[in-house]
Scaffold this active site. Structure first.
Site, PDB file in Angstrom:
ATOM      1  CE1 TYR A 154      -3.490   2.733   0.814  1.00 37.98           C
ATOM      2  CE2 TYR A 154      -2.181   3.203   2.775  1.00 37.98           C
ATOM      3  CZ  TYR A 154      -3.199   3.541   1.914  1.00 37.98           C
ATOM      4  OH  TYR A 154      -3.922   4.686   2.125  1.00 37.98           O
TER       5      TYR A 154
HETATM    6  P1  NAP Z   1     -12.903   4.522   1.720  1.00 32.77           P
HETATM    7  O1  NAP Z   1     -13.721   5.042   2.814  1.00 32.77           O
HETATM    8  O2  NAP Z   1     -12.658   3.037   1.598  1.00 32.77           O
HETATM    9  O3  NAP Z   1     -13.497   5.062   0.330  1.00 32.77           O
HETATM   10  C1  NAP Z   1     -12.844   4.723  -0.867  1.00 32.77           C
HETATM   11  C2  NAP Z   1     -13.506   5.407  -2.032  1.00 32.77           C
HETATM   12  O4  NAP Z   1     -12.762   5.050  -3.208  1.00 32.77           O
HETATM   13  C3  NAP Z   1     -14.939   4.963  -2.246  1.00 32.77           C
HETATM   14  O5  NAP Z   1     -15.689   6.071  -2.650  1.00 32.77           O
HETATM   15  C4  NAP Z   1     -14.814   3.947  -3.372  1.00 32.77           C
HETATM   16  O6  NAP Z   1     -15.944   3.954  -4.215  1.00 32.77           O
HETATM   17  C5  NAP Z   1     -13.653   4.517  -4.160  1.00 32.77           C
HETATM   18  N1  NAP Z   1     -12.989   3.507  -4.982  1.00 32.77           N
HETATM   19  C6  NAP Z   1     -12.375   2.368  -4.607  1.00 32.77           C
HETATM   20  N2  NAP Z   1     -11.899   1.713  -5.677  1.00 32.77           N
HETATM   21  C7  NAP Z   1     -12.217   2.466  -6.753  1.00 32.77           C
HETATM   22  C8  NAP Z   1     -11.999   2.341  -8.141  1.00 32.77           C
HETATM   23  N3  NAP Z   1     -11.358   1.280  -8.638  1.00 32.77           N
HETATM   24  N4  NAP Z   1     -12.464   3.311  -8.972  1.00 32.77           N
HETATM   25  C9  NAP Z   1     -13.138   4.387  -8.488  1.00 32.77           C
HETATM   26  N5  NAP Z   1     -13.369   4.552  -7.163  1.00 32.77           N
HETATM   27  C10 NAP Z   1     -12.919   3.607  -6.326  1.00 32.77           C
HETATM   28  O7  NAP Z   1     -11.431   5.172   1.733  1.00 32.77           O
HETATM   29  P2  NAP Z   1     -10.939   6.579   2.366  1.00 32.77           P
HETATM   30  O8  NAP Z   1     -10.387   6.302   3.715  1.00 32.77           O
HETATM   31  O9  NAP Z   1     -11.936   7.621   2.160  1.00 32.77           O
HETATM   32  O10 NAP Z   1      -9.657   6.830   1.424  1.00 32.77           O
HETATM   33  C11 NAP Z   1      -9.627   7.820   0.421  1.00 32.77           C
HETATM   34  C12 NAP Z   1      -8.171   8.022  -0.007  1.00 32.77           C
HETATM   35  O11 NAP Z   1      -7.405   8.482   1.108  1.00 32.77           O
HETATM   36  C13 NAP Z   1      -7.478   6.744  -0.504  1.00 32.77           C
HETATM   37  O12 NAP Z   1      -6.648   7.049  -1.595  1.00 32.77           O
HETATM   38  C14 NAP Z   1      -6.638   6.320   0.689  1.00 32.77           C
HETATM   39  O13 NAP Z   1      -5.524   5.571   0.321  1.00 32.77           O
HETATM   40  C15 NAP Z   1      -6.265   7.668   1.283  1.00 32.77           C
HETATM   41  N6  NAP Z   1      -5.903   7.623   2.715  1.00 32.77           N
HETATM   42  C16 NAP Z   1      -6.822   7.248   3.647  1.00 32.77           C
HETATM   43  C17 NAP Z   1      -6.429   7.206   4.992  1.00 32.77           C
HETATM   44  C18 NAP Z   1      -7.364   6.783   6.107  1.00 32.77           C
HETATM   45  O14 NAP Z   1      -6.906   6.588   7.229  1.00 32.77           O
HETATM   46  N7  NAP Z   1      -8.666   6.660   5.861  1.00 32.77           N
HETATM   47  C19 NAP Z   1      -5.119   7.530   5.353  1.00 32.77           C
HETATM   48  C20 NAP Z   1      -4.224   7.898   4.346  1.00 32.77           C
HETATM   49  C21 NAP Z   1      -4.627   7.951   3.045  1.00 32.77           C
HETATM   50  P3  NAP Z   1     -16.980   2.715  -4.364  1.00 32.77           P
HETATM   51  O15 NAP Z   1     -17.435   2.325  -3.011  1.00 32.77           O
HETATM   52  O16 NAP Z   1     -18.028   3.300  -5.230  1.00 32.77           O
HETATM   53  O17 NAP Z   1     -16.197   1.636  -5.048  1.00 32.77           O
END
Ligand code: NAP
Length: 246
Positions: A154
């Site tokens: 990741y």
């Molecule tokens: P999340 O709650 O799991 O939401 C992920 C989002 O990405 C959902 O809207 C999902 O849409 C979409 N998605 C997944 N696969 C996809 C694809 N192939 N094409 C288009 N959309 C896709 O994740 P989050 O925590 O909000 O994370 C958002 C970003 O922040 C990510 O890049 C993650 O790596 C980064 N991040 C998160 C954290 C954390 O602690 N949460 C920390 C550091 C970085 P569907 O449900 O419609 O598939």
């Protein structure tokens, strides 16, 4: 750029979590927002409805970011509806945890396909199609710095996204388009919370000196800054939005 009205932003993965908060925040800032999703159609439609209820403009756009053709069609739809695209937020991502010695090929391939190839697909399209004066904001992670066990693949996908960020900021010379990354720490979304015990969540929440998890709105505020008029002189940078954990 003096304000955000008449500007169009594509937010990938905007059906849930951080992406949904970014879409809502950019709409509040005055942007017309393209709400991209891959599977969660009802949730994405709800984000669009919420934006429209508050007087904003939004378009729902299904596209798996790992599919280059689908990404092209999403840009086509945005241009057809609104005449062009000014901002791309590469937020869509997945996280799977495994020690490198135990990670199988599917673990590696899927995270590369969505986090790295997906970001590449949208960056390539944006490089050709974003209007001059635009902004690109990629989502990385503070784990690139923290280097926690089990986050290897990741974190590697996101380190690659940071490399693309710096290089693309230079390649867009002359077009007044900035390219930056926001690297959240632990943030309260499904991606972080799913599969973790309350004890582990509490311990990780206290790793930073502010002793709480980030909220999707905390991260959306950092993206809003980079997308808006006040962020115009920031280019090629990675902004770690994490309460000070690293
Ligand atoms: P999340 O709650 O799991 O939401 C992920 C989002 O990405 C959902 O809207 C999902 O849409 C979409 N998605 C997944 N696969 C996809 C694809 N192939 N094409 C288009 N959309 C896709 O994740 P989050 O925590 O909000 O994370 C958002 C970003 O922040 C990510 O890049 C993650 O790596 C980064 N991040 C998160 C954290 C954390 O602690 N949460 C920390 C550091 C970085 P569907 O449900 O419609 O598939």
């Amino acid at each position: 750029m003096t304000n955000n009205s008449n500007r169009v932003a594509i937010v990938t993965g905007a059906s849930r979590g951080i992406g949904a908060a970014i879409a809502e925040r950019l709409a509040k800032d005055g942007f017309t927002v393209v709400v991209n999703y891959a599977g969660s159609e009802a949730a994405a439609a709800e984000v669009v409805r919420g934006i429209e209820e508050k007087g904003g403009k939004a378009l729902i756009a299904k596209a798996d970011v790992s599919d280059a053709e689908a990404v092209g069609h999403m840009f086509d739809a945005a241009e057809a509806a609104f005449g062009g695209v000014d901002v791309l937020v590469n937020n869509a991502g997945i996280m799977q945890l495994a020690r490198i010695a135990e990670a199988d090929d599917a673990h590696f391939d899927r995270q590369i396909a969505i986090n790295l190839k997906g970001t590449f697909n949208t960056l390539r399209e944006a490089g050709k199609r974003l209007r001059d004066g635009g902004r690109i904001i990629n989502l990385s992670t503070s784990v690139v710095g923290l280097k926690l066990e089990t986050y290897g693949v990741y974190a590697a996908t996101k380190a690659a996204v940071e490399a693309l960020t710096g290089i693309m900021s230079k390649e867009l010379r002359g077009r007044s388009i900035t390219v930056n990354a926001v690297a959240p720490g632990p943030t309260a979304t499904d991606l972080f919370l799913n599969g973790k015990s309350d004890e582990l969540i509490d311990r990780m929440a206290r790793m930073n000196p502010l002793e709480r998890l980030g909220t999707p709105e905390d991260i959306a505020a950092a993206v809003s800054f980079l997308a808006g008029p006040d962020g115009g002189w920031i280019n090629g940078q990675v902004l770690r939005a994490n309460g000070g954990v690293i």
